[in-house]
Design a protein around this motif. Sequence first.
Motif, mmCIF file in Angstrom:
data_model
loop_
_atom_site.group_PDB
_atom_site.id
_atom_site.type_symbol
_atom_site.label_atom_id
_atom_site.label_comp_id
_atom_site.label_asym_id
_atom_site.label_seq_id
_atom_site.Cartn_x
_atom_site.Cartn_y
_atom_site.Cartn_z
ATOM 1 N N PHE A 437 14.194 16.399 -12.470
ATOM 2 C CA PHE A 437 13.586 17.678 -12.084
ATOM 3 C C PHE A 437 12.548 17.562 -10.976
ATOM 4 C CE2 PHE A 437 11.687 15.889 -15.931
ATOM 5 C CZ PHE A 437 10.396 15.655 -15.505
ATOM 6 N N ASP A 438 12.271 16.349 -10.485
ATOM 7 C CA ASP A 438 11.222 16.232 -9.465
ATOM 8 C C ASP A 438 11.453 14.983 -8.616
ATOM 9 O OD1 ASP A 438 8.983 17.012 -8.081
ATOM 10 O OD2 ASP A 438 7.537 16.259 -9.528
ATOM 11 N N ARG A 439 10.849 14.995 -7.435
ATOM 12 C CA ARG A 439 10.937 13.848 -6.529
ATOM 13 C C ARG A 439 9.611 13.776 -5.773
ATOM 14 N NH1 ARG A 439 15.809 11.649 -3.875
ATOM 15 N NH2 ARG A 439 16.849 13.028 -5.343
ATOM 16 N N VAL A 440 8.904 12.671 -5.903
ATOM 17 C CA VAL A 440 7.634 12.531 -5.172
ATOM 18 C C VAL A 440 7.617 11.179 -4.467
ATOM 19 C CG1 VAL A 440 6.151 13.988 -6.606
ATOM 20 C CG2 VAL A 440 6.469 11.597 -7.218
ATOM 21 N N THR A 441 6.816 11.085 -3.393
ATOM 22 C CA THR A 441 6.689 9.795 -2.699
ATOM 23 C C THR A 441 5.220 9.413 -2.639
ATOM 24 O OG1 THR A 441 6.620 10.936 -0.600
ATOM 25 C CG2 THR A 441 8.729 10.015 -1.216
ATOM 26 N N VAL A 442 4.979 8.100 -2.718
ATOM 27 C CA VAL A 442 3.619 7.603 -2.519
ATOM 28 C C VAL A 442 3.689 6.533 -1.431
ATOM 29 C CG1 VAL A 442 2.560 8.056 -4.744
ATOM 30 C CG2 VAL A 442 3.958 6.020 -4.475
ATOM 31 N N GLY A 443 2.665 6.484 -0.613
ATOM 32 C CA GLY A 443 2.664 5.532 0.492
ATOM 33 C C GLY A 443 1.854 4.278 0.181
ATOM 34 N N GLY A 444 2.206 3.184 0.878
ATOM 35 C CA GLY A 444 1.459 1.944 0.740
ATOM 36 C C GLY A 444 1.609 1.126 2.009
ATOM 37 N N THR A 445 0.873 0.033 2.122
ATOM 38 C CA THR A 445 1.034 -0.863 3.276
ATOM 39 C C THR A 445 1.345 -2.265 2.785
ATOM 40 O OG1 THR A 445 -1.348 -1.157 3.314
ATOM 41 C CG2 THR A 445 -0.442 0.383 4.908
ATOM 42 N N PHE A 446 2.266 -2.898 3.485
ATOM 43 C CA PHE A 446 2.635 -4.276 3.164
ATOM 44 C C PHE A 446 1.894 -5.204 4.117
ATOM 45 C CE2 PHE A 446 5.108 -8.128 3.280
ATOM 46 C CZ PHE A 446 5.455 -8.308 1.932
ATOM 47 N N LYS A 447 1.182 -6.154 3.557
ATOM 48 C CA LYS A 447 0.382 -7.069 4.384
ATOM 49 C C LYS A 447 1.057 -8.437 4.417
ATOM 50 C CE LYS A 447 -3.470 -4.476 4.733
ATOM 51 N NZ LYS A 447 -3.936 -3.991 6.008
ATOM 52 N N SER A 448 1.004 -9.077 5.587
ATOM 53 C CA SER A 448 1.498 -10.454 5.681
ATOM 54 C C SER A 448 0.678 -11.175 6.752
ATOM 55 C CB SER A 448 2.984 -10.463 6.060
ATOM 56 O OG SER A 448 3.153 -9.833 7.308
ATOM 57 N N GLY A 449 0.735 -12.498 6.769
ATOM 58 C CA GLY A 449 0.043 -13.274 7.795
ATOM 59 C C GLY A 449 1.092 -13.986 8.632
ATOM 60 N N THR A 450 0.938 -14.010 9.968
ATOM 61 C CA THR A 450 1.972 -14.578 10.827
ATOM 62 C C THR A 450 2.228 -16.042 10.527
ATOM 63 O OG1 THR A 450 0.240 -14.835 12.460
ATOM 64 C CG2 THR A 450 1.744 -13.015 12.781
ATOM 65 N N SER A 451 1.160 -16.732 10.125
ATOM 66 C CA SER A 451 1.335 -18.144 9.870
ATOM 67 C C SER A 451 2.264 -18.384 8.682
ATOM 68 C CB SER A 451 -0.012 -18.839 9.632
ATOM 69 O OG SER A 451 -0.668 -18.207 8.581
ATOM 70 N N GLU A 452 2.174 -17.420 7.636
ATOM 71 C CA GLU A 452 3.015 -17.619 6.469
ATOM 72 C C GLU A 452 4.423 -17.089 6.678
ATOM 73 O OE1 GLU A 452 0.020 -16.357 6.304
ATOM 74 O OE2 GLU A 452 -1.126 -17.802 5.143
ATOM 75 N N VAL A 453 4.533 -16.047 7.544
ATOM 76 C CA VAL A 453 5.844 -15.433 7.724
ATOM 77 C C VAL A 453 6.515 -16.100 8.919
ATOM 78 C CG1 VAL A 453 7.049 -13.270 7.997
ATOM 79 C CG2 VAL A 453 4.843 -13.323 6.861
ATOM 80 N N ASN A 454 7.264 -17.106 8.700
ATOM 81 C CA ASN A 454 7.900 -17.757 9.822
ATOM 82 C C ASN A 454 9.209 -18.384 9.372
ATOM 83 O OD1 ASN A 454 7.111 -20.129 8.476
ATOM 84 N ND2 ASN A 454 5.113 -20.064 9.523
#
Length: 454
Positions: A437-454
Amino acid sequence: MSIIGQTEDGKRRWVFAQSVKGRFQKLHRISGWILMAILLGTPWINIGGQPVLRMDLAGRRLFVVGATFTPHDAIFIVLILLSLAFGLFFFTSLYGRMWCGYACPQTVFLEELIRPIEKLIQGDRSARKQLASKRWSGEWWRKQLAVWAIYLALAVGLSLSLMGFFVDPRLLWTGGASTAAYGLTTFFAGTLFLDFAWFREQFCIYLCPYARFQGALTDDHSLNVMYRVSVSEPRATSRQRKAEPEVQHGACIDCKKCVVVCPTGIDIRDGFQLECIGCARCVDACTEVMLKVDNQPSLVQYSSVAAQQGQPSKKLRPRTFAYGGLLTALSAAFFILLAGRHPIEANLNRMPGTLYTVDADGWVRNTFFLQVTNNSGAEGPVPVQVDLRGLEGAELVMPSLELSSTESTRIPVVVRMPPSNDADRTRSFELELSTDFDRVTVGGTFKSGTSEVN
Ligand code: SF4
Ligand code: SF4
């Protein structure tokens, strides 16, 4: 000096109101029976499987015409109550005690049920006065027990109907409701019986809070039941008129018909009194008298102090603007908030103390808390589907979510992203929560560090 409702020696002055006919009594009958039909019928009506109006105390839900409010919606309940209060103030400032005379349950039950039954079994005013003088006699007991039995049956029936606004009447009337519900019904029935059999006008005179602040809500332009002093005084009976032919008397023949029909036992000719409930019985009584005597309009009419003094009556005054403005603002706030209201409420917050971590497989992990509340009145647990939007290749890790009506829960939610050199350090995403009977959205931010994401 005697006090209204009391004799000189401080005892209760019993009121034996005489029956009366007239156009305002017809109006009473129509409005009274419509209101009683609403009281009796509403608890049985459902809209979309939900009661049209019910405060489910056990389930902590309020159903109003298809909408369901829970304790999280306290603001709506406050706005509804304030709107009702200011609505009453607004109409009182315009029309005086219309509520008391035509819509108050006390007046409706007494006028439409109790007085007709009393008249049928014990007779009209003089017969009842005579019966009262034979207190404790066989006839008194017979007739008194007969009306008390009917009052009790009515009190029980009305209390069950009233409780239907709190508990499903299908359970109440079939013995399936809780002990607490029947306890409350017994309390209401006992109170109503005492009111019908004994307390009556004393409630309006001494207990009703609304009557107490009439003076503050009305002014010289408010509509009230008033005696037309200018044409009626000096009053005189026909004997006095014959004895003093040289005196110019007013139209009132001092028949006291307006007094004997009054359910609160006042004499409207003494001027405006807080005990007057605006029922217009005296208006109809005097109309009947004046038709026979002089063929002129009733000496007691709906009017205002200003009109009595020959000034034009003003409908729009500072107080009507103030009450009307507040009523409009409160109602508007209610509907605006209602339009933006979701039965499912959600909030997403990052777990305190963590921005991100890197798992053993190299994926970046952000952890959040998702707070979800089910404000719907839906029966049974409601499954809530949660989907992640806006982060390509990401994975959502969380337990399945199911909420009963009014339930609120906080669960940990993990969002994982594969390693990537292109990734921004902060990226926005949304969680979409869907139910039947309903649809809602909530926002967020995904954080990462360039050194770890490689
Ligand atoms: S004075 Fe008239 S309007 Fe007022 S309570 Fe008595 S009968 Fe009703
Ligand atoms: S019913 Fe009319 S005429 Fe009779 S006492 Fe009252 S105001 Fe006077």
